[in-house]
Each structure stands twice: as C-alpha cells, then as structure tokens.
Write a protein that holds these residues in place. Structure first.
Motif, PDB file in Angstrom:
ATOM      1  N   ASN A  48       0.746  -1.357  -0.120  1.00 31.70           N
ATOM      2  CA  ASN A  48      -0.016   0.093   0.101  1.00 31.70           C
ATOM      3  C   ASN A  48       0.970   1.410   0.229  1.00 31.70           C
ATOM      4  N   VAL A  49       2.296   1.205  -0.248  1.00 35.35           N
ATOM      5  CA  VAL A  49       3.068   2.298  -0.125  1.00 35.35           C
ATOM      6  C   VAL A  49       2.654   3.456  -0.894  1.00 35.35           C
ATOM      7  N   ARG A  52      -0.386   5.205   0.162  1.00 37.68           N
ATOM      8  CA  ARG A  52      -0.013   5.808   1.257  1.00 37.68           C
ATOM      9  C   ARG A  52       1.035   7.341   0.819  1.00 37.68           C
ATOM     10  N   ARG A  53       1.502   7.173  -0.062  1.00 37.24           N
ATOM     11  CA  ARG A  53       2.641   8.446  -0.591  1.00 37.24           C
ATOM     12  C   ARG A  53       1.637   9.446  -1.425  1.00 37.24           C
ATOM     13  N   ASP A  81       8.140   8.162   7.521  1.00 35.19           N
ATOM     14  CA  ASP A  81       7.887   8.792   5.986  1.00 35.19           C
ATOM     15  C   ASP A  81       7.823  10.063   6.089  1.00 35.19           C
ATOM     16  N   LEU A 211      -5.189   7.948   5.808  1.00 33.40           N
ATOM     17  CA  LEU A 211      -4.148   7.089   6.258  1.00 33.40           C
ATOM     18  C   LEU A 211      -4.417   5.804   7.112  1.00 33.40           C
ATOM     19  N   ASN A 214      -5.479   3.147   5.210  1.00 29.15           N
ATOM     20  CA  ASN A 214      -4.130   2.599   4.578  1.00 29.15           C
ATOM     21  C   ASN A 214      -3.421   1.706   5.274  1.00 29.15           C
ATOM     22  N   LEU A 215      -2.801   2.340   6.517  1.00 27.43           N
ATOM     23  CA  LEU A 215      -1.748   1.730   7.361  1.00 27.43           C
ATOM     24  C   LEU A 215      -2.682   0.533   8.317  1.00 27.43           C
TER      25      LEU A 215
END
Length: 217
Positions: A48-49, A52-53, A81, A211, A214-215
C-alpha cells in the motif's frame, strides 16, 4: 520447541549482542535497534506504499508544505515517512530517527496520549530541554500544554523545536483508540503563521483518516 534452555539463552544472548532484541528490566525481551530498522525499512515497500504516498503528496500540495509520519515505539517516537515540499528549509531526518518528545508537535501529541504522571516523568528526564526560544522547560507549563492537546485533539509547535519554525500534528488512531501514528507538517513562521496552520487542521485530519485505512486496514 524441544530445545534445551541453555541453547535458548545462548541464542537470546547472541541476538542481544547483534541488537536484534534487547533485554527489558521486566525480564522480557523487546525488539532491538536492528529489528526496528529492518521493520521500518520494509514498510517502505509494503503493497500500500503507493496509496500512502499519494495521500501524503495530496496533503503536501494542499498545505504547500512538507508532511511527515512518525510511529510510537515504547517511550520513543520514530520518524517513518515524509513527502517534501519544494521550500529550501527542511528538517533533515531519516527513517528510524527519534523525534524530540518535549518540543516537536508529534512528540507532544504522543506524550498527551500517556497518563499524565508518565508523560511528565518522561519530560523531567529529558536532560537538555532548551531547543529554541519558545521551548517549554517548566513542568507545570508542560502539564497545561498536554491538557490543551487532549482538549483540541491536535498539537502545535510554536517555535519550540527550531526558532522561526512552527508545526502541527494530528493523530492516527487504532480501533482500540491507541495512537498508531502522528501526521505532521512544519513551516517557517514568516510563510505560515500559527493561526493559518490551525485553520488547516481539518485538511490534516481528513488525510489522517485516509491514512488510517491505508496503514491499519
């Protein structure tokens, strides 16, 4: 596991020497420095990076500032991050670095989630508190700051970490209500006064909500 106890203890000693684990005063073993670094570095390549970004990039573009993520580990807060803006002034941090708990917005936000006595105990054990012109150094003033953070649900750094720099941090909470991560931003006070930063908190809270999904899933 059918492994002799002396063998287990030799392995534990070896893992401690290599800093993969660390002995805790309670008698248990906890993740060590190298294990922590390995975990944080691996998260840079999680499935999922990209999502996230993209969330961080969208927030950075809306705020026109650098945005960062930090995660708690024990009594420490670790930089995880960031998405950088194009402004020349930056805080130079790398993955795995510790954040100051008493003067940056994320550090204060983290301490506000602890019991007051525990948070003030951490504050009092910080040997050199002076970091900038507005760094809080008195216990009662810091207690009032923690109360304010709990009341409003976010933290502000009013030139407490660096002179001429302000910052804000909002929480990303787990299902149990525990702090999972801190989402923060910082800016030169000449570019973004405190009140403007506070007005942008809703944007940060929306990004924190995205987020969280996502996290934490």
């Amino acid at each position: 596991m059918d492994i002799p106890s002396p063998t287990i203890y030799r392995w534990l000693d070896a893992l401690c020497e290599e800093r993969f684990i660390a002995a805790h005063p309670s008698g248990y073993y906890v993740p060590g420095e190298r294990f922590r670094d390995m975990t944080l570095n691996s998260m840079q390549y999680e499935p999922n990076v990209t999502v996230r970004r993209s969330i961080l990039r969208n927030l950075s573009e809306n705020l026109k500032e650098t945005v960062s993520l930090a995660v708690p580990q024990g009594t420490k807060l670790i930089y995880f991050d960031r998405l950088e803006s194009h402004w020349p002034f930056q805080v130079n941090l790398k993955v795995g670095d510790f954040l100051p708990l008493h003067c940056c917005a994320s550090g204060k936000l983290y301490l506000s989630t602890l019991e007051t006595d525990a948070a003030l105990g951490v504050f009092e054990r910080i040997a050199s508190k002076d970091s900038a012109r507005n760094t809080i150094t008195q216990v009662e003033e810091f207690r009032a700051e923690l109360d304010q953070i709990r009341k409003v649900g976010y933290a502000i750094d009013n030139e407490e970490w660096f002179d001429d720099m302000v910052g804000a941090s909002v929480p990303i909470l787990s299902d149990s209500g525990a702090l999972a991560a801190c989402l923060s931003t910082h800016a030169l006070v000449t570019r973004k006064p405190i009140q403007v930063l506070k007005d942008e908190i809703p944007l940060m809270l929306k990004a924190a909500s995205d987020l969280r999904t996502n996290l934490l899933g």
